[in-house]
Design an enzyme around this catalytic site. Structure first.
Site, mmCIF file in Angstrom:
data_model
loop_
_atom_site.group_PDB
_atom_site.id
_atom_site.type_symbol
_atom_site.label_atom_id
_atom_site.label_comp_id
_atom_site.label_asym_id
_atom_site.label_seq_id
_atom_site.Cartn_x
_atom_site.Cartn_y
_atom_site.Cartn_z
ATOM 1 C CD GLU A 232 -3.080 -0.958 0.461
ATOM 2 O OE1 GLU A 232 -3.289 0.164 -0.050
ATOM 3 O OE2 GLU A 232 -3.820 -1.940 0.261
ATOM 4 C CB CYS A 266 -2.189 7.065 1.948
ATOM 5 S SG CYS A 266 -3.442 6.209 2.879
HETATM 6 P P1 NAD Z 1 8.841 4.902 3.948
HETATM 7 O O1 NAD Z 1 8.676 4.111 2.712
HETATM 8 O O2 NAD Z 1 9.988 5.824 4.064
HETATM 9 O O3 NAD Z 1 8.927 3.930 5.215
HETATM 10 C C1 NAD Z 1 7.917 2.998 5.515
HETATM 11 C C2 NAD Z 1 8.500 1.895 6.384
HETATM 12 O O4 NAD Z 1 9.464 1.164 5.662
HETATM 13 C C3 NAD Z 1 9.203 2.379 7.647
HETATM 14 O O5 NAD Z 1 8.818 1.552 8.722
HETATM 15 C C4 NAD Z 1 10.675 2.169 7.317
HETATM 16 O O6 NAD Z 1 11.496 1.948 8.447
HETATM 17 C C5 NAD Z 1 10.596 0.916 6.477
HETATM 18 N N1 NAD Z 1 11.754 0.674 5.598
HETATM 19 C C6 NAD Z 1 12.629 1.567 5.070
HETATM 20 N N2 NAD Z 1 13.536 0.936 4.294
HETATM 21 C C7 NAD Z 1 13.225 -0.380 4.321
HETATM 22 C C8 NAD Z 1 13.786 -1.546 3.710
HETATM 23 N N3 NAD Z 1 14.832 -1.471 2.893
HETATM 24 N N4 NAD Z 1 13.201 -2.742 3.946
HETATM 25 C C9 NAD Z 1 12.116 -2.832 4.750
HETATM 26 N N5 NAD Z 1 11.549 -1.766 5.359
HETATM 27 C C10 NAD Z 1 12.086 -0.551 5.146
HETATM 28 O O7 NAD Z 1 7.462 5.693 4.147
HETATM 29 P P2 NAD Z 1 7.127 6.800 5.228
HETATM 30 O O8 NAD Z 1 7.857 8.053 4.874
HETATM 31 O O9 NAD Z 1 7.285 6.229 6.603
HETATM 32 O O10 NAD Z 1 5.554 6.997 5.014
HETATM 33 C C11 NAD Z 1 4.985 7.871 4.099
HETATM 34 C C12 NAD Z 1 4.557 7.133 2.854
HETATM 35 O O11 NAD Z 1 3.601 6.120 3.182
HETATM 36 C C13 NAD Z 1 3.857 8.029 1.850
HETATM 37 O O12 NAD Z 1 4.333 7.738 0.560
HETATM 38 C C14 NAD Z 1 2.389 7.635 1.984
HETATM 39 O O13 NAD Z 1 1.618 7.879 0.835
HETATM 40 C C15 NAD Z 1 2.502 6.182 2.254
HETATM 41 N N6 NAD Z 1 1.271 5.670 2.852
HETATM 42 C C16 NAD Z 1 0.447 4.873 2.093
HETATM 43 C C17 NAD Z 1 -0.754 4.404 2.624
HETATM 44 C C18 NAD Z 1 -1.689 3.535 1.824
HETATM 45 O O14 NAD Z 1 -2.574 2.932 2.409
HETATM 46 N N7 NAD Z 1 -1.550 3.447 0.511
HETATM 47 C C19 NAD Z 1 -1.100 4.736 3.934
HETATM 48 C C20 NAD Z 1 -0.247 5.558 4.662
HETATM 49 C C21 NAD Z 1 0.940 6.014 4.115
#
Ligand code: NAD
Length: 474
Positions: A232, A266
């Protein structure tokens, strides 16, 4: 002795580092995985009602900690009103699945197959260990939204919340400790992408919520391990305000969607296409709505708009605003971040913008609405679809049939009609993300629980002797 890694926790309201959390070590993660895997078979063997009762008990345990959990979410995110909504939404999700899961998991009766004397039955077999990786914008809800149906399905779950917002984990662990049936089935680890990678290496299926950039890496890591990934990801949700829309009503709904949670959802609308015939009155109404909203400062309950939660996001928002202004965009209200220790984005309406600018093309994730004037519905649809994202959208028109016709042509997984961000509130309907906004089955709706189960077919010969012995089948 291995060194303990610490996470420095930044208060988004003040910008100050105000605490530290110990990062889960590989040895601790391994031990947790072993515990969860050991407990899962007995959990899966329990009647589904047993598992649902445990989810209800967790809802009650969290409810008893309402104050400490909403305080922790406030410290994590800096915003108050949405923390309360997030907490209530988490309780509602627990109770909804506790009520609904038994019907979703009913095993189909034995039935004749396409060869009548062969009986068939389908078993639903849960993945043993589901990994959940969540972002910082709704820390509690997005850590549990997939974990809850996975638990109901009979899986154990290992969760890694965002390193930006992990203070709430302490309260969650206290609540879990009050539900012994569940405490062995759900583990929470603390850390950044390094811990996220270690989690992917240890589980049988992944539910990831986050950015497209990280989502791609997560998807690749899961593909290398041949485990499914439910992704997501981000969005750049468009609103289409058609010529026959009510401009005041559209402005109110769009302002709510674009500015609630400081635009860090999101489900937030992030760009608006308005028909030229009503553009002036619509834009004036949107600016009025935006100007009415106040920063929630100095006290968290003072106003509607909280701080930018993540320090990394501050840089992105600044870059998008600077890029837009350099290319001729005008802010009719807002337009500058406010440095109050933490960084705050006042509700901002931008005009004279187009798709050449980052603020229209890329996810900004802030209280910023770029508004573009279009000649007609066709132009609005074409420009709305001109994006790598396909999360959600909104269409405004007094003619519902027309709005639905337009919605069907949008490349987005959920379209609100004459309202906005309904995808964040309606959990009953299936919805998939289009294009780069995600991958895998729907997170919403009753069938979403099937993501955590594999179908195993039992094909039963009830005693017919040698039916196949060197006979050609038709
Ligand atoms: P991000 O992608 O930077 O991080 C998300 C998670 O991934 C964190 O827990 C982070 O520690 C982890 N992560 C980072 N590198 C990783 C790796 N190599 N392997 C595994 N895990 C790893 O996102 P963010 O900045 O925390 O959140 C914002 C983003 O989330 C925005 O793009 C937003 O649109 C999206 N979002 C989407 C939804 C949806 O339902 N579609 C809902 C909420 C947020």
């Amino acid at each position: 002795m291995t060194e303990i890694r610490m996470l420095k926790m930044r208060n988004p309201r003040t910008g100050q580092i105000d605490s530290e959390l110990a990062v889960t070590s590989q040895a601790e993660l391994d031990a947790l995985v072993a515990k969860l895997r050991a407990a899962q078979p007995a959990w899966a063997a329990q009647p589904v009602q047993f598992r649902c009762d445990a989810l209800l008990a967790l809802a009650d345990a969290l409810e008893r900690r309402r104050e400490s959990m909403t305080d922790a979410l406030l410290r994590d995110t800096g915003r108050w009103h949405e923390s309360v909504l997030e907490f209530d939404s988490t309780l509602a999700t627990l109770r909804r699945w506790a009520a609904g899961a038994p019907a979703c998991l009913e095993v189909p009766a034995e039935a004749p197959g396409n060869i009548p004397f062969i009986k068939t039955r389908v078993n639903l077999v849960p993945y043993a260990l589901v990994g959940v990786i969540s972002p910082w914008n709704f820390p509690l809800l997005l850590s549990l939204i997939d974990a809850i149906p996975a638990l109901a399905a009979g899986c154990a779950v290992l969760v890694k919340p965002s390193e930006v917002t992990s203070r709430f984990v302490e309260v969650l662990r206290l609540a879990l400790a009050e539900v012994p049936a569940l405490d062995q089935l759900i583990g929470v680890v603390i850390g950044d992408g390094v811990v996220g990678s270690a989690l992917i290496a240890a589980v049988d299926m992944i539910c990831f919520t986050g950015s497209v950039r990280t989502g791609r890496r997560v998807g690749e890591a899961c593909a290398a391990r041949f485990i499914p990934a439910s992704l997501e990801l981000g969005g750049k949700d468009p609103a289409l305000v058609l010529a026959d829309a009510d401009p005041q009503r559209a402005a109110r709904a769009i302002a709510w969607s674009g500015f609630v949670n400081g635009g860090q959802s999101c489900m937030s609308l992030e760009r608006v296409y308005v028909d030229a015939s009503i553009a002036e009155v619509f834009i004036a109404a949107l600016v009025e709505e935006a100007s009415r909203l106040r920063l929630a400062h100095p006290q968290p309950r003072d106003g509607e708009i909280g701080p930018i939660i993540s320090a990394a996001q501050v840089d992105i928002v600044r870059e998008h605003l600077a890029d837009a202004k350099a290319h001729g965009a005008r802010a009719l209200t807002g337009g500058e971040l406010k440095d109050l220790g933490g960084q705050w984005c006042p509700p901002t309406v931008l005009v004279d913008v187009d798709e050449s600018m980052k603020v229209v093309r890329e996810e900004t994730f802030a209280a910023i609405l770029p508004v573009m004037v279009v000649a007609d519905e066709e132009e609005a649809i074409a420009r709305a679809n001109d994006s790598v994202y396909g999360l959600s959208a909104a269409v405004f028109s007094k003619d519902q049939a027309r709005a639905e016709r337009v919605a069907r042509r949008l490349q987005a997984g959920g379209v609100s009609i004459n309202d906005a961000s309904l995808t964040g509130l309606i959990h009953s309907e299936e919805k998939q993300s289009f294009k780069q906004s995600g991958m895998g089955g729907s997170r919403m709706g009753a069938p979403s629980i099937r993501r955590f189960l594999r179908a195993q077919a039992l094909l039963i010969n009830p005693g017919v002797e040698d039916p196949w012995w060197f006979k050609a089948q038709p």
